[in-house]
Design a protein around this motif. Structure first.
Motif, PDB file in Angstrom:
ATOM      1  N   TYR A 220      29.016  38.764  28.540  1.00  9.90           N
ATOM      2  CA  TYR A 220      29.906  39.637  29.312  1.00  9.90           C
ATOM      3  C   TYR A 220      30.237  40.900  28.515  1.00  9.90           C
TER       4      TYR A 220
ATOM      5  N   ARG B  57      41.549  43.480  34.281  1.00 10.30           N
ATOM      6  CA  ARG B  57      41.114  42.284  35.015  1.00 10.30           C
ATOM      7  C   ARG B  57      42.240  41.293  35.269  1.00 10.30           C
TER       8      ARG B  57
ATOM      9  N   TYR C 212      44.071  50.635  38.829  1.00  7.55           N
ATOM     10  CA  TYR C 212      43.097  51.563  38.261  1.00  7.55           C
ATOM     11  C   TYR C 212      43.216  52.938  38.927  1.00  7.55           C
TER      12      TYR C 212
ATOM     13  N   GLY D  55      44.020  40.798  38.641  1.00 12.82           N
ATOM     14  CA  GLY D  55      43.457  40.086  39.784  1.00 12.82           C
ATOM     15  C   GLY D  55      43.062  41.029  40.902  1.00 12.82           C
TER      16      GLY D  55
ATOM     17  N   ARG E  42      43.648  44.885  40.937  1.00 10.48           N
ATOM     18  CA  ARG E  42      43.100  45.632  39.818  1.00 10.48           C
ATOM     19  C   ARG E  42      42.735  47.068  40.184  1.00 10.48           C
TER      20      ARG E  42
ATOM     21  N   PRO F 113      38.710  49.385  33.485  1.00 12.82           N
ATOM     22  CA  PRO F 113      38.632  48.375  34.553  1.00 12.82           C
ATOM     23  C   PRO F 113      38.570  46.950  34.015  1.00 12.82           C
ATOM     24  N   GLU F 114      37.981  46.783  32.818  1.00 15.41           N
ATOM     25  CA  GLU F 114      37.886  45.433  32.249  1.00 15.41           C
ATOM     26  C   GLU F 114      39.242  44.975  31.734  1.00 15.41           C
TER      27      GLU F 114
END
Lengths: 286, 284
Positions: free
Chosen positions: B4, B237, B247, B240, B243, B233-234
Motif C-alpha cells: 500500500y 482515510r 479533502y 471514512g 474523507r 487523501p491518505e
C-alpha cells in the motif's frame, strides 16, 4: 420520426439551456467560472427527490429544490468567490472544483452512490399531436424552461435591478459609485444561477428517473459547451446554445452512433473556442 | 515497506510529474486544464506499443511521450493565441476530446479499458522525476529560463526586447505535454490497466492545484504540491466516508488563506542564500 426527435431534442436542450444560462450569468458578471455548477444541478435533483419522497406535489418539490440549490450557490459565492474576488481568475475556478468534490461526497453520504429512483408523482399522459407523441413530462419541462428563460431575459432587460446587474457586469467600480450594491447584485445573481441549475436537475431527473451523485459532472461540462457556443455572457445565446446541443445530441443518438455523442459535442466546443471564441451571438471582446 | 505504501509513493511520483507538466506551461503564464489529455495519449500509446508490439518499456515510454508532445504542438499552435479563461477552456475542451476519444477507440479497448502494460517500478518512476527536476533546474538557471521569467512578468516588454514570445510559449507547451506523456506512460505500466476515466478533468485540475498551492513561481512548488496532494487523501482515510468532503474543504480553505501558494519566489531565493551562507561560513 424526424419531428419526434426534434421535440425530444428541444425538451432535453431546454434543460441544457437552463444550465448554460446559470453559467453565463455568473461568468458575465464576474468573468469567473463556477465549475461546481453541474454539482449544484445534481444536488437540486436530489433535493427534489427528497421532497417528492415526502409526498409533496411536483410543483412544490420543484420550487423547494430551486430555493435549496440557490442557497447552495450562495454558499459557493461566499466561500469560493468573495474571498478571491481580487485573485487570479484560476483561484475561484479551482476552489469550485474542490467544492464540487464536497457536494458529490455529501450527496453520496446522504443518498448513497447507487442510482436513486425518482418517484412517479404525476400521472403521465401521452398526447398525439399529428405525427408527434408528447408526454405530459415533456410539456412540464418545456413550459417551465420557457417560462424561466423568458422571465429572466425580461427581468435583466426591463427592471431596475436587471439594469444594476448589467451595470455591475460592465464596470463594477462605476456601478458601485453610482449607488449599486454590488455584493447584493452578486449574491442575487448566484442565487438565480443556482436556482436554474436546481430546476434543470429536477426536470432532467423526471425524464431519466434515475440519478446518482455523479450526474452533475457531465451536465456541467455540457452547460459550459452550450454557453460557449451561444457566446459567453450572452443570455439569449446561452438559451439557443443549449437547445442546439440538445437537438444535436438526440439527432446523433437517433441517426448515428450514440457512443460518438460526447466526442462530437466536445469537438464542437474545441472548434468554437479556437475559431470562434465569441460564439454564435457574442460580441468580440477578448 | 507495505504494498500500500509503495503504491502511494509510486503514484506520488506520477503526480509530481503531472504537476511539473502544468508548471512547464505556467512558466509562459498560461494554465492548461487539459494535461490529463496528454497523459492519456502517453499512457495509451506506450501501453499499446509494449503490449501489442512487445516493445521494451523505455522506448515505449519515450515514443508515447513524443506522441503526446507532437499532439501538444499541433493543438498548441491554435490554442496559444487564446488568453486567460479562453485558453483554460480550450485546453479543457482538448482534454475532454481525448478522453471521449479513448472511450470509443476500439484498438485500445474502448470503454472496457486496456489491460496488460507492466514493468514500471518505483525506482524507475523516481528516476524520471529526478531527470525532469534536473531539467527544470537547469532551465531555470539558463538564459532561456530568464527569457521565460521576462515573458511571464510582461509579455509585451519581453517581445519588445526581441524575445520570440510565440516560440517560447510553444516550447514550454511542448515540454509540458512531453512531461505529461511520460507521467501517463509510467502510470499505465505501473497500474497494469488503464481506462479513459483515469484521465478525467479532475486529474488535470489536481495537477494545477499542486502547482498553485505549492507555489506558482518555482518548480519546487510543483514538487511540494505533488507530495502534499498525494499524501493528504491518505492521511484523511480515518475520516471514512466523509474523507473527500474534508479533502475538498481543506482545498477551499487553503485557497482562501494561502492563495499565493506555499513556496514563493522570494523563499527560494532566501533559502538559496541561506544555504550558500552556511557553505561560506564553513569554508572560511
Amino acid at each position: 420520426m424526424f419531428l419526434q426527435q426534434l421535440v425530444n431534442g428541444l425538451t432535453l436542450g431546454s434543460t441544457y439551456s437552463l444550465l448554460a444560462l446559470g453559467f453565463t450569468l455568473v461568468l458575465g458578471l464576474l468573468k469567473m467560472l463556477n465549475i461546481a455548477h453541474g454539482d449544484v444541478f445534481m444536488f437540486g435533483a436530489f433535493l427534489g427527490l427528497s421532497f417528492a419522497m415526502l409526498g409533496m406535489p411536483l410543483y412544490l418539490a420543484l420550487i423547494l429544490a430551486m430555493v435549496g440549490a440557490g442557497i447552495v450557490t450562495i454558499i459557493i459565492e461566499r466561500l469560493c468567490f468573495r474571498p478571491l474576488r481580487k485573485a487570479h481568475f484560476l483561484m475561484p475556478l479551482l476552489s469550485t472544483i474542490a467544492f464540487g468534490i464536497v457536494l458529490q461526497n455529501v450527496a453520496t453520504q446522504i443518498w448513497g452512490s447507487e442510482p436513486s429512483r425518482y418517484p412517479q408523482t404525476t400521472e403521465i399522459a401521452q398526447f398525439q399531436l399529428g405525427p408527434v407523441l408528447v408526454s405530459s413530462i415533456d410539456i412540464i419541462i418545456l413550459a417551465t424552461s420557457i417560462l424561466l428563460m423568458v422571465g429572466i431575459d425580461q427581468f435583466v432587460k426591463r427592471t431596475s435591478f436587471g439594469r444594476a446587474m448589467r451595470a455591475t457586469s460592465e464596470k463594477p467600480q462605476t456601478a458601485s459609485l453610482l449607488g449599486v450594491n454590488i455584493n447584493w447584485v452578486i449574491v442575487f445573481t448566484f442565487f438565480v444561477s443556482g436556482a436554474l441549475a436546481g430546476v434543470a436537475g429536477v426536470l432532467t431527473a423526471l425524464v431519466y428517473l434515475q440519478i446518482t451523485p455523479f450526474i452533475g459532472i457531465r451536465q456541467g461540462l455540457i452547460g459550459m459547451v452550450a454557453m460557449v457556443i451561444g457566446g459567453v455572457g450572452n443570455l439569449r445565446g446561452a438559451m439557443i446554445g443549449g437547445l442546439m446541443i440538445g437537438i444535436i445530441e438526440i439527432m446523433n443518438d437517433a441517426y448515428f452512433t450514440a457512443g460518438y455523442r460526447d466526442i462530437i459535442l466536445f469537438g464542437l466546443f474545441l472548434a468554437f473556442i479556437v475559431f470562434k471564441p465569441e460564439g454564435l451571438f457574442g460580441t468580440k471582446e477578448q | 515497506m507495505s504494498v500500500y505504501t509503495q503504491g502511494v509513493i509510486a503514484l506520488m511520483g506520477v503526480n509530481i510529474l503531472m504537476a511539473l507538466s502544468v508548471y512547464a506551461i505556467v512558466m509562459a503564464d498560461q494554465v492548461s486544464l487539459g494535461n490529463a489529455g496528454f497523459m492519456a495519449i502517453g499512457a495509451y500509446t506506450s501501453a499499446y506499443l509494449s503490449v501489442k508490439l512487445g516493445m521494451p518499456i523505455f522506448p515505449a515510454l519515450l515514443i508515447g511521450a513524443l506522441a503526446a508532445s507532437f499532439i501538444g504542438l499541433l493543438i498548441g499552435i491554435p490554442l496559444l493565441r487564446l488568453e486567460g479563461l479562453y485558453f483554460v477552456m480550450g485546453t479543457f475542451g482538448f482534454g475532454e476530446v481525448v478522453r471521449t476519444f479513448f472511450m470509443i477507440f476500439e484498438p485500445t479497448g474502448g470503454a472496457y479499458g486496456f489491460r496488460g502494460p507492466v514493468g514500471a517500478t518505483m525506482p524507475m518512476i523516481y528516476g524520471w522525476v529526478l531527470v525532469l527536476i534536473i531539467l527544470f533546474w537547469l532551465l531555470s538557471r539558463s538564459r532561456l529560463g530568464r527569457s521565460l521569467d521576462a515573458l511571464r512578468d510582461d509579455a509585451e516588454v519581453a517581445s519588445s526586447i526581441g524575445l520570440n514570445v510565440t516560440l517560447l510559449k510553444l516550447g514550454v507547451f511542448w515540454l509540458g505535454s512531453f512531461t505529461a506523456g511520460i507521467a501517463g506512460g509510467l502510470y499505465a505500466h505501473y497500474m497494469f490497466y488503464i481506462e479513459s476515466g483515469n484521465f478525467h478533468i479532475l486529474v488535470s485540475a489536481m495537477a494545477i492545484l499542486c502547482v498553485i498551492l505549492g507555489g506558482m513561481y518555482t518548480f519546487w512548488g510543483a514538487l511540494l504540491g505533488g507530495v502534499i496532494f498525494s499524501i493528504l487523501p491518505e492521511v484523511l482515510r480515518f475520516m471514512g466516508g466523509w474523507r473527500l468532503s474534508v479533502y475538498g474543504s481543506v482545498l477551499v480553505l487553503m485557497m482562501i488563506f494561502r492563495p499565493s501558494g506555499i513556496i514563493s519566489r522570494h523563499m527560494v531565493r532566501n533559502a538559496g542564500e541561506w544555504v550558500g551562507g552556511i557553505f561560506r561560513k564553513a569554508s572560511s
